[in-house]
Write a protein that holds these residues in place. Structure first.
Motif: not given
Length: 314
Positions: A116-129
């Motif tokens: 399955f191809t998912s996305t970085s957007t599942v994390y929302g505005e992540a506090g860790v980058i």
């Protein structure tokens, strides 16, 4: 192996099909052509190396065709983050409901491996980058991101309930040949219409990670061959980022334009649901032995060149 690729006539899907055929798989592509095009896979269809079935996953009649599949790659989805705020029901149907229908068809017809191809957007505005796979809490800020996270949960449930094996890949911005949407496509076509001015959504300071589609496919296949849990999940992206204004400058340079005036719509994001800062951690894949060989700048430049060649600008 007999592999099925839903959305296999689309951007990333067609590159998956290319790679599977190259390694000797028998491939069935299922696509409703709402976003894909048979031209992306026509040489493989004509040569008999891939079979094409035009079908909508929300309809019936395709399910029995996955009988005997060793692996199903599910890429069919509504990919437009911006438009998901306008038509949330359509995104739910095409992403969440369609995914459940594929999973259930696999259950009924005995297919056991799901990609399955998912996305970085599942994390929302992540506090860790850079954001690692174990980041919590995952709070999507777009309907699109929410739909993909719902799919991930359904996949995990099916994998553990019915003895399936699954791989979920959370992509950064994947770019390159055959892409028909996204910031590079938008900028190029805006500049064709008006080579003197380019409107940039937001303040141009949004910073994101970009990776070439070729490197992405390599990572997907590498991870599948080197992980073996019931539910495997990985980030895929480059290890750097660039801002939107720098990306626009690359597009202008590759189009051989000068004196282009940039204008900005304002605000810290381009649209509702846009995540202004995104870079994924890829340490989990690096531990297995894969790392991205290209960074964001090189990936963007290659993608711009590919698009300009496709539209016969150069």
């Amino acid at each position: 192996m007999f592999s099925v690729v839903t959305g296999g006539a689309g951007f990333i899907g067609s590159h998956i099909v290319d790679a599977l055929v190259k390694k000797g798989d028998r491939v069935l592509v299922i696509d409703n052509l709402s976003a894909g095009a048979t031209t992306n896979i026509m040489p493989l269809i004509e040569s008999g190396k891939a079979e094409f079935l035009q079908a909508d996953l929300l309809d019936d009649g395709w399910q029995e065709r996955i009988s005997g599949a060793g692996r199903v790659f599910h890429l069919a989805a509504d990919p437009d983050v911006r438009a998901s705020a306008i038509s949330p029901a359509r995104v739910f149907d095409n992403n969440v409901l369609a995914t459940e229908r594929v999973l259930d068809a696999m259950r009924v017809h005995g297919a056991k491996e799901f990609v399955f191809t998912s996305t970085s957007t599942v994390y929302g505005e992540a506090g860790v980058i850079p954001t690692p796979e174990n980041y919590s809490p995952m709070i999507p800020i777009s309907i699109y991101g929410a739909s993909k996270l719902a799919c991930e949960a359904m996949i995990a449930g099916y994998a553990h309930t019915y003895g399936m094996k699954s791989w979920v890949f959370r992509f950064a911005n994947i770019i390159g040949e055959r892409s028909g949407h996204g910031v590079i496509w938008d900028f190029v076509h805006k500049l064709i219409d008006n080579p003197e001015e380019l409107e940039i959504l937001g303040d141009g300071k949004q910073i994101k990670s970009y990776l070439s589609v070729g490197a992405c496919i390599e990572a997907v296949l590498f991870a599948i061959e080197n992980s073996d849990e019931a539910f495997n999940f990985f980030n895929i992206g480059s290890e750097d980022w660039i801002d939107v204004t720098a990306l626009a400058e690359i597009v202008v340079e590759e189009m051989d334009l000068s004196g282009v005036r940039f204008t900005y719509t304002g605000g810290d994001r381009g649209w509702v649901g846009d995540v202004p800062k995104m870079q994924l951690g890829v340490d989990k894949l690096k531990t297995l032995g894969w790392k991205p060989e290209t960074g964001s700048v090189e990936s963007v430049r290659l993608a711009v060149k590919a698009l300009l060649k496709e539209i016969k600008y150069i």
